[in-house]
Design a protein around this motif. Sequence first.
Motif, short mmCIF file in Angstrom:
data_model
loop_
_atom_site.label_atom_id
_atom_site.label_comp_id
_atom_site.label_asym_id
_atom_site.label_seq_id
_atom_site.Cartn_x
_atom_site.Cartn_y
_atom_site.Cartn_z
N UNK A 2 0.83 -1.21 0.00
CA UNK A 2 0.00 0.00 0.00
C UNK A 2 0.86 1.25 0.00
N UNK A 3 1.94 1.18 0.75
CA UNK A 3 2.86 2.31 0.80
C UNK A 3 3.63 2.44 -0.52
N UNK B 59 -0.21 5.68 6.19
CA UNK B 59 0.06 6.29 7.48
C UNK B 59 -1.21 6.62 8.24
N UNK B 60 -2.27 6.90 7.50
CA UNK B 60 -3.53 7.21 8.17
C UNK B 60 -4.06 5.99 8.92
N UNK C 22 11.33 7.60 10.91
CA UNK C 22 12.53 6.86 10.50
C UNK C 22 12.16 5.73 9.54
N UNK C 23 11.06 5.04 9.84
CA UNK C 23 10.61 3.97 8.95
C UNK C 23 10.25 4.53 7.58
N UNK C 24 9.55 5.63 7.60
CA UNK C 24 9.14 6.22 6.32
C UNK C 24 10.36 6.63 5.50
N UNK C 25 11.33 7.23 6.17
CA UNK C 25 12.56 7.61 5.47
C UNK C 25 13.25 6.37 4.90
N UNK C 26 13.31 5.34 5.73
CA UNK C 26 13.98 4.10 5.29
C UNK C 26 13.28 3.51 4.06
N UNK C 27 11.95 3.51 4.08
CA UNK C 27 11.20 2.96 2.92
C UNK C 27 11.43 3.79 1.67
#
Lengths: 654, 654
Positions: free
Chosen positions: A569-570, A596-597, A604-609
């Motif tokens: 989904x991301x 995210x909603x 940090x996870x978002x940056x890593x992805x």
Amino acid sequence: MLDITKYIKMELSGQEFCGENFHTNPDIDKLSTEEKKEIISKIKPHLTPEAIVLAQVDPIVGDIEYNFNKAKKYIEWANELKVGAIAFPELFLFGYPVFDIIDRYPKLVEKNIEYLEKLAKCTGKTKVLIGFCEFNRFYIGKRYFNSVAVLSNKKIETIIRKTLLPVYSEFNDARYFQSAEFDSKERIIEIGKMRAGIVICEENWADKDFFDHPVYSFDPVDKIIKEQNPDIIINCSSSPTRAKKEQLLHNMLSFVSKKYETPIAYVNQTGAVDNITFQGASRLYSAKGEIMARAKSFEEQFFIVQPNPKPSCSKDINCIYTLPQGLEKTLNSQKAFSLDYEPDLERTYLTITSSIRDYFHKNGFKRAVLGVSGGLDSSVSCVLLADALKSENVFAVSMPSSITSEQSKSDAQELCANLGVNFTEIPIFDMFKAARSTFDGVFEKVETRWQDRFKASLTNDNIQARSRAMILWGISNEFPNTMPIATSDKSELYMGYATINGDMSGGFAPIADVTKTKLFALARWLNKNRLQRNAIPEAVLIKPPGAELAIDPKTGKPLLAEDALMPYEFLDEVIWRLENLHQSKEEMLCETFLYEEKNNISKATKIAWLDKFFRRMQTALFKWSIMPPAPIVDARSINKTEYNQPITSKLKFY
Amino acid sequence: MLDITKYIKMELSGQEFCGENFHTNPDIDKLSTEEKKEIISKIKPHLTPEAIVLAQVDPIVGDIEYNFNKAKKYIEWANELKVGAIAFPELFLFGYPVFDIIDRYPKLVEKNIEYLEKLAKCTGKTKVLIGFCEFNRFYIGKRYFNSVAVLSNKKIETIIRKTLLPVYSEFNDARYFQSAEFDSKERIIEIGKMRAGIVICEENWADKDFFDHPVYSFDPVDKIIKEQNPDIIINCSSSPTRAKKEQLLHNMLSFVSKKYETPIAYVNQTGAVDNITFQGASRLYSAKGEIMARAKSFEEQFFIVQPNPKPSCSKDINCIYTLPQGLEKTLNSQKAFSLDYEPDLERTYLTITSSIRDYFHKNGFKRAVLGVSGGLDSSVSCVLLADALKSENVFAVSMPSSITSEQSKSDAQELCANLGVNFTEIPIFDMFKAARSTFDGVFEKVETRWQDRFKASLTNDNIQARSRAMILWGISNEFPNTMPIATSDKSELYMGYATINGDMSGGFAPIADVTKTKLFALARWLNKNRLQRNAIPEAVLIKPPGAELAIDPKTGKPLLAEDALMPYEFLDEVIWRLENLHQSKEEMLCETFLYEEKNNISKATKIAWLDKFFRRMQTALFKWSIMPPAPIVDARSINKTEYNQPITSKLKFY
């Protein structure tokens, strides 16, 4: 570049479906004299001298004779019905898209001129508008014009040459054609008492009030209407389908016809060429911007329209065939990422199946062979192939390795039984073992010179994927007219999560422009909407995707794709933002993703992805460059027919 | 389309080689203060305020920071030397070719603007001409301009925007860029006392007296000279190399400078991006059309030229480096097919080796692994790789099957020993056996449903080719920065005589645009001209080509390629006629081939060969579409960066 994310709020009107009309059958030559008489007697009374046939046909590029014969049949029938005119799609006689053929094979262009002259001889009173490739006899410029000939009474009456030449996405007109000097007088022909202004495809796409950022400073439609005040605009097009295009096309044509209070008749080709599929759906708009007639989608059709029908007008004229299900609902969608794919699923299905069908049949192939793993990608591919080619022409091969679970094997088998496609299972243990032991011998020797051998590698995963592809290519070597299928999907191609000479290898890649979340939706849609319900076992739909090529040391079970990559989904939203909004990594960081909603993830996870996405994408560029043909489905894609990027490009994604 | 078969008779003049000039070393930052002082004292006295540096540099596409740093270093050195101006290639700051990157990654374009402003801050009195990608801030048109900024005294002085945008062959400018309105005044900048007119690449290629069939009705050079009467034209280019282009470029620039009695300074980039290689060879022509200076080919260089040198001018200025050997001799060649490839072999060698080097290094690869069969294709590929990457970074694997002869094995081994590349031999018997027995199991099952199994097939041939590719890809999985190499040649690709996932599979295909007869010539040239003589064993050069994949039932020996196809001399002339003269089958039938002059062949044989060529080529189109990147070498190619043809195209070759 057209801004296709912008839509004017305007409802698609007239969703009336007029059923199957006998006279719209393109196989006119199969009608008996009796049947022809019946149709003539039924329709003729309703026809005015201004009736126009929109010849929604499917050409073969470079097969001038084939295209000529098709045109001839249509023209003869139009003459018998005594309609005012018949309009064919852009470049129909040569076949579209031309790509570089016309440069390297000028003889073929000579042939299309010869056949144009032959075709003129077949004409009577009915005016014929037919697209062809014309030599530029002037001293300067590109060697050809993209032209429409107007034929009647056994003669070439006049020739109209395209002025606006698109060069973006899959379009390359300016590469081959000289832009013609524009004279609005030359664009006018008479059909009955009606004065019609002729434009070719892109020439309708230059309205300065409709587009936020117009590509062209010159608008041929505006010029024709202001200088010549015609009764109608006729547009000869060859315009490919993709997500959101139907809405854009409808909004644009409706807007322009209303703005100028002038009806527009639009004819478009159908069929597919390699990566490009044409929807057809030729149509007529009234001077009020209302849709008055619309032909079928994804099928050939001999389609009669009348700009000013008699009050008694038969239902066989100005039919409105419905669009593929749901398309009307999406006028304002895709301004944000959404998992609601429903409105585009029937079109997606029809795009892919007609694309498969045309690619196989026009290239002399009849049968497909694919690996079925019990996973989503191969299951959906298998359904699409069965529907496009008929089940008996599909051979599904389950090729388990030691990692493959019993569930996977039985899911694959159940799917094939449901579909009635041919099925067999053959383990790849022996091939794996032989490759592995040969490899060990080689690696040992290589290691004596190159001492930095990886501690962990994808070698074993890839042996499995490549052995499977080898089996499929072997079958295609051994049985006539058989093509192996690549089952990679768009999400995984973006991540380079596909094996060269393995699952991404084949003669055609049906789902390479469909993201994983959309594939799940498509699978459920297929289960619900195909005549035969629930062909795809529920187990396939609920299991988390994984290639079953390696064991996760943490769980002792096969590694899951989302663990190796990131949640689909991301991932699919990253792709969507990149393709549609051209956002950079930094911009994406500032936006809230749908995922995210619903889920709590740290910054940090978002940056890593995001880092992983852009890093992996950079190394995936090579794989995109060697992908087999794959139908363009989405609004934007990585299909090399429409998107080009050098592999050697250090993209630093700020 | 430029007619590159037409050449004006004009000798390339001034073949003086001025040796290695210390100051032209691009690694300026590695010079000590002492060395710098010495150079300055040596050169400065000879410089006029009109001296121009042609910055012949190799950018990385999208790596703005890398390109910026390179430019900065050159600019600082130019400032120290106090030259009048320094000119960089077209689009240097962004990196060329841009392809679709600028559409999808607008952030990168923002970055190139940011860095342009930063670069301006580094400038002094020396004027800097630097290509960059500019946003189109106007309401209408494409989103970008292809621009050259003129920087000096810490400011952006002016911006020049390209008007003539090529769309043919590998060029796609009009896809991305808006054609700028032309104003000759805006093209003029002052360098010392000299008024220079600036043009960008293609804008020099529109002379109506030079070209038989000009593409453009507008000629920027003509306009600038007639309206502004400048003292010199400066052309910022990024113009790829290919066969015959050097002669065309020289003739054209020499013709134009002479016609207008105006010197032309031309700067071109070097290096390679995927399929495209740039020669560099920046230069200066006098007002009489004479070549006054020419930079090196295929290397970066900081190159000083002076349109009006002082009588005392040092040899370090206005150097003339020789072109790759032989290029001067070919001014009138290639109007007929010839087996005399000599004049183009050094350029061919340099094109391919710099292409390999840049593809590997810019993409983070260091090592190549290839299969060596003892045949011509793999032998030549091996030499080219060794020279481009150094022997220790090449691993050659001999992978004999039961058909492979002892001679082939020893030839392969001898070649590798000569080159000093890593070598190992690993038989593919086990893999073949395992695949064959697995296949037999599958085929038996498939045959129960599809009863028309071929009596004879290519299955066994292909198992061998695919097993070999699997081993090479395996090594690349197991060892860091290692790329497998595809060794298909151009003649065989035209015939589809290459195995998918087999010999045509790899990360790069060095000789895919070299025909077989030219490859033989190249092999002999390598043996004669490399420092180490006769690296390729004579046996490789005299044996007739054959894939050693199958036994000819007639002879009991491995099947020869020419028996399966046709004589290479004939085949290569068909390719040459198709690519250069665009002849149809019928036209070729009426012409006498070189092969026919030497051999007696019947008309029936010729017809059969031509039929076979066009029939096989039609089925080879798919293979072309999935070829890995391959340097464009020939005047015309089937490389998908410059030649596009739909696979689905029934070409009936009249």
